[in-house]
Write a protein that holds these residues in place. Structure first.
Motif, PDB file in Angstrom:
ATOM      1  N   HIS A 196      27.557 -61.345  -1.852  1.00  0.00           N
ATOM      2  CA  HIS A 196      26.828 -61.129  -0.606  1.00  0.00           C
ATOM      3  C   HIS A 196      25.968 -59.875  -0.747  1.00  0.00           C
ATOM      4  N   TYR A 197      24.961 -59.756   0.123  1.00  0.00           N
ATOM      5  CA  TYR A 197      23.900 -58.780  -0.146  1.00  0.00           C
ATOM      6  C   TYR A 197      23.396 -58.138   1.146  1.00  0.00           C
ATOM      7  N   ILE A 198      23.209 -56.802   1.126  1.00  0.00           N
ATOM      8  CA  ILE A 198      22.551 -56.065   2.210  1.00  0.00           C
ATOM      9  C   ILE A 198      21.668 -54.997   1.564  1.00  0.00           C
ATOM     10  N   ASP A 199      20.456 -54.812   2.073  1.00  0.00           N
ATOM     11  CA  ASP A 199      19.610 -53.767   1.492  1.00  0.00           C
ATOM     12  C   ASP A 199      18.827 -53.027   2.562  1.00  0.00           C
ATOM     13  N   ILE A 200      17.978 -52.103   2.115  1.00  0.00           N
ATOM     14  CA  ILE A 200      17.121 -51.318   3.011  1.00  0.00           C
ATOM     15  C   ILE A 200      15.654 -51.545   2.647  1.00  0.00           C
ATOM     16  N   CYS A 201      15.315 -52.754   2.203  1.00  0.00           N
ATOM     17  CA  CYS A 201      13.952 -53.074   1.756  1.00  0.00           C
ATOM     18  C   CYS A 201      12.931 -52.722   2.838  1.00  0.00           C
ATOM     19  N   ASP A 202      11.950 -51.899   2.475  1.00  0.00           N
ATOM     20  CA  ASP A 202      10.947 -51.476   3.442  1.00  0.00           C
ATOM     21  C   ASP A 202       9.524 -51.847   3.029  1.00  0.00           C
ATOM     22  N   ASP A 203       9.395 -52.819   2.159  1.00  0.00           N
ATOM     23  CA  ASP A 203       8.077 -53.336   1.757  1.00  0.00           C
ATOM     24  C   ASP A 203       7.902 -54.758   2.277  1.00  0.00           C
ATOM     25  N   TRP A 204       6.729 -55.064   2.825  1.00  0.00           N
ATOM     26  CA  TRP A 204       6.540 -56.403   3.381  1.00  0.00           C
ATOM     27  C   TRP A 204       6.343 -57.465   2.297  1.00  0.00           C
ATOM     28  N   GLU A 205       5.769 -57.071   1.149  1.00  0.00           N
ATOM     29  CA  GLU A 205       5.495 -58.080   0.109  1.00  0.00           C
ATOM     30  C   GLU A 205       6.779 -58.734  -0.414  1.00  0.00           C
ATOM     31  N   PRO A 206       7.786 -57.963  -0.859  1.00  0.00           N
ATOM     32  CA  PRO A 206       9.017 -58.606  -1.308  1.00  0.00           C
ATOM     33  C   PRO A 206       9.795 -59.239  -0.162  1.00  0.00           C
ATOM     34  N   THR A 207       9.620 -58.724   1.059  1.00  0.00           N
ATOM     35  CA  THR A 207      10.306 -59.331   2.208  1.00  0.00           C
ATOM     36  C   THR A 207       9.900 -60.786   2.347  1.00  0.00           C
ATOM     37  N   GLU A 208       8.615 -61.057   2.197  1.00  0.00           N
ATOM     38  CA  GLU A 208       8.143 -62.453   2.252  1.00  0.00           C
ATOM     39  C   GLU A 208       8.831 -63.308   1.201  1.00  0.00           C
ATOM     40  N   GLU A 209       8.894 -62.797  -0.016  1.00  0.00           N
ATOM     41  CA  GLU A 209       9.486 -63.551  -1.124  1.00  0.00           C
ATOM     42  C   GLU A 209      11.000 -63.700  -0.950  1.00  0.00           C
ATOM     43  N   MET A 210      11.649 -62.676  -0.428  1.00  0.00           N
ATOM     44  CA  MET A 210      13.097 -62.718  -0.260  1.00  0.00           C
ATOM     45  C   MET A 210      13.499 -63.707   0.833  1.00  0.00           C
ATOM     46  N   LEU A 211      12.710 -63.777   1.907  1.00  0.00           N
ATOM     47  CA  LEU A 211      13.001 -64.740   2.967  1.00  0.00           C
ATOM     48  C   LEU A 211      12.886 -66.172   2.458  1.00  0.00           C
ATOM     49  N   PRO A 235       7.922 -54.528   6.830  1.00  0.00           N
ATOM     50  CA  PRO A 235       8.511 -55.862   6.970  1.00  0.00           C
ATOM     51  C   PRO A 235       8.588 -56.394   8.399  1.00  0.00           C
ATOM     52  N   GLU A 236       8.754 -55.507   9.400  1.00  0.00           N
ATOM     53  CA  GLU A 236       8.943 -55.985  10.771  1.00  0.00           C
ATOM     54  C   GLU A 236       7.817 -56.915  11.219  1.00  0.00           C
ATOM     55  N   ALA A 237       6.596 -56.611  10.767  1.00  0.00           N
ATOM     56  CA  ALA A 237       5.436 -57.389  11.211  1.00  0.00           C
ATOM     57  C   ALA A 237       5.539 -58.859  10.822  1.00  0.00           C
ATOM     58  N   ILE A 238       6.226 -59.142   9.706  1.00  0.00           N
ATOM     59  CA  ILE A 238       6.328 -60.536   9.276  1.00  0.00           C
ATOM     60  C   ILE A 238       7.708 -61.132   9.520  1.00  0.00           C
ATOM     61  N   VAL A 245      -2.853 -54.613   4.600  1.00  0.00           N
ATOM     62  CA  VAL A 245      -1.455 -54.989   4.808  1.00  0.00           C
ATOM     63  C   VAL A 245      -1.399 -56.224   5.701  1.00  0.00           C
ATOM     64  N   LYS A 246      -0.263 -56.898   5.697  1.00  0.00           N
ATOM     65  CA  LYS A 246      -0.137 -58.149   6.434  1.00  0.00           C
ATOM     66  C   LYS A 246       0.509 -57.910   7.792  1.00  0.00           C
ATOM     67  N   ILE A 247      -0.129 -58.471   8.824  1.00  0.00           N
ATOM     68  CA  ILE A 247       0.441 -58.459  10.171  1.00  0.00           C
ATOM     69  C   ILE A 247       0.353 -59.887  10.724  1.00  0.00           C
ATOM     70  N   PHE A 248       0.924 -60.100  11.893  1.00  0.00           N
ATOM     71  CA  PHE A 248       0.889 -61.419  12.539  1.00  0.00           C
ATOM     72  C   PHE A 248       0.110 -61.276  13.833  1.00  0.00           C
ATOM     73  N   GLU A 249      -1.023 -61.943  13.932  1.00  0.00           N
ATOM     74  CA  GLU A 249      -1.831 -61.862  15.146  1.00  0.00           C
ATOM     75  C   GLU A 249      -2.430 -63.223  15.480  1.00  0.00           C
ATOM     76  N   ASP A 250      -2.469 -63.501  16.785  1.00  0.00           N
ATOM     77  CA  ASP A 250      -2.989 -64.784  17.285  1.00  0.00           C
ATOM     78  C   ASP A 250      -2.312 -65.970  16.609  1.00  0.00           C
ATOM     79  N   GLY A 251      -1.017 -65.825  16.349  1.00  0.00           N
ATOM     80  CA  GLY A 251      -0.232 -66.944  15.825  1.00  0.00           C
ATOM     81  C   GLY A 251      -0.334 -67.189  14.339  1.00  0.00           C
TER      82      GLY A 251
END
Length: 360
Positions: free
Chosen positions: A72-87, A198-201, A163-169
């Motif tokens: 099992h795994y827990i981390d403190i990843c604070d980059d959005w690029e790997p967050t996308e790949e990890m999800l 990462p929060e943005a995505i 950087v990547k954000i989520f806007e207008d869907g």
């Protein structure tokens, strides 16, 4: 809990730290780029807490290794690029019956859960914003890390280019540090800057009905956004190296002071989650931050990041984090469970300060 292993590239530091605990804690040297040694270490443990940065280099491979080795795994990843790949590894984790929580530090981490509290206050949500003060945490006094600071390399990575954000869907790339206005209930309208995180995505990943999601940072008089922009422009033009800029920011961080609480009280909170949407048929917004006592407590960057990570382990061991798959904090952690444990850890009765537009 039978035993804990502290693994570090610096074996002496790992053993020295382990020796400050009881006999159930051991320290080992581990180079995570050695796939065989990493696999062996993971196979001997039930859960791993990954704090190795920068995560755009080490997030995805260590999570993959954990899933492959039934850890099992827990981390403190604070980059959005790997967050996308990890999800995207969610189905693999589900198949292996592995629970993985990514980004359980201060921001991301506490910020996500503050945002989740705000979401839970509304009937429907259109926009989620997480934010924090660039100068709100103190650097750790000691570190086993040698060379350029990984946290600063992360910061430079997320403040340069787009950087990547989520806007207008939909997901969009925007210029980092772009100015935006934040309307915080009870405080008013303030300027902030988009910061890659990462929060943005992760919010639209877990809450598909959200239309806008972004992470922002704001500065104080002690840390001028304009100066940062100039330095980062020099970095983007390859006039000065990432390493030199990182070292400069480490120096700057040690020379500047946290904003005075009364200055902070007038402006945006040091860390917050903000949701805009509908409540009882009316347009509404909710801002959630930490209480005065918690915000004014002297906290190092290590504590601010390490405490949420430790609480994640506690909740996991209590069976309160048990869903297989890969999740950001808002996708798998009960806010009442987390903030009750957080209040107990910090010795406070209450740690949340909630501002509701309909009560202003």
């Amino acid at each position: 809990l039978e035993a804990i292993t502290i693994a570090d590239l610096n074996e002496d530091a790992a053993k020295e730290f382990a020796n400050s605990f009881d006999v159930n804690v051991q320290g080992i040297g581990l180079d995570v780029t050695d796939n065989k040694k990493l696999a062996e270490a993971l196979q001997e443990h039930d859960v791993v807490l990954n704090t190795i940065g920068p995560f755009f280099m080490f997030g995805v491979p260590i999570l993959k290794a954990a899933i492959e080795n039934n850890c099992h795994y827990i981390d403190i990843c604070d980059d959005w690029e790997p967050t996308e790949e990890m999800l995207k590894l969610d189905s693999q984790a589900k198949d292996a019956e592995i629970s993985a929580i990514i980004g359980l530090g201060a921001s991301p981490g506490i910020s996500n859960l503050l945002g989740l509290v705000a979401i839970e206050e509304l009937d429907s949500v259109d926009t989620v914003i997480t934010g924090w003060d660039l100068s709100s945490a103190n650097p750790a006094e000691e570190s086993s890390q040698i060379g350029t600071n990984a946290a600063m390399i992360h910061g430079i990575q997320q403040m340069t280019g787009k950087v990547k954000i989520f806007e207008d869907g939909q997901l969009n790339m925007v210029q980092s540090l772009k100015k935006i206005k934040i309307n915080y209930p009870g405080k008013g309208i303030y300027q902030a800057n988009i910061f890659g995180h990462p929060e943005a995505i992760s919010f639209p990943h877990h809450f598909p009905k959200i239309k806008n999601s972004l992470n922002v940072a704001h500065g104080s008089k002690n840390l001028d956004i304009l100066i940062i922009k100039i330095i980062l422009w020099l970095t983007e033009k390859n006039i000065i190296s990432h390493e030199k800029v990182a070292n400069f920011f480490v120096w700057l961080e040690t020379k500047t002071k946290r904003p005075d609480f009364w200055e902070e009280r007038r402006g945006l909170p040091a860390i917050y989650g903000l949701a805009h949407g509908m409540k009882n048929g009316n347009i509404a917004s909710v801002g959630v931050t930490l209480t005065t006592k918690e915000l004014t407590r002297e906290t190092s960057m290590g504590e601010a990041t390490g405490h949420p990570l430790a609480l994640g382990l506690k909740l996991f061991l209590q069976g309160k984090i048990n869903r297989p798959g890969v999740f950001a904090p808002e996708g798998a952690i009960n806010t009442e469970d987390f903030f009750s444990a957080y209040a107990e850890l910090e010795g406070f009765e209450e740690v949340l300060d909630i501002s509701r537009s309909w009560e202003m």
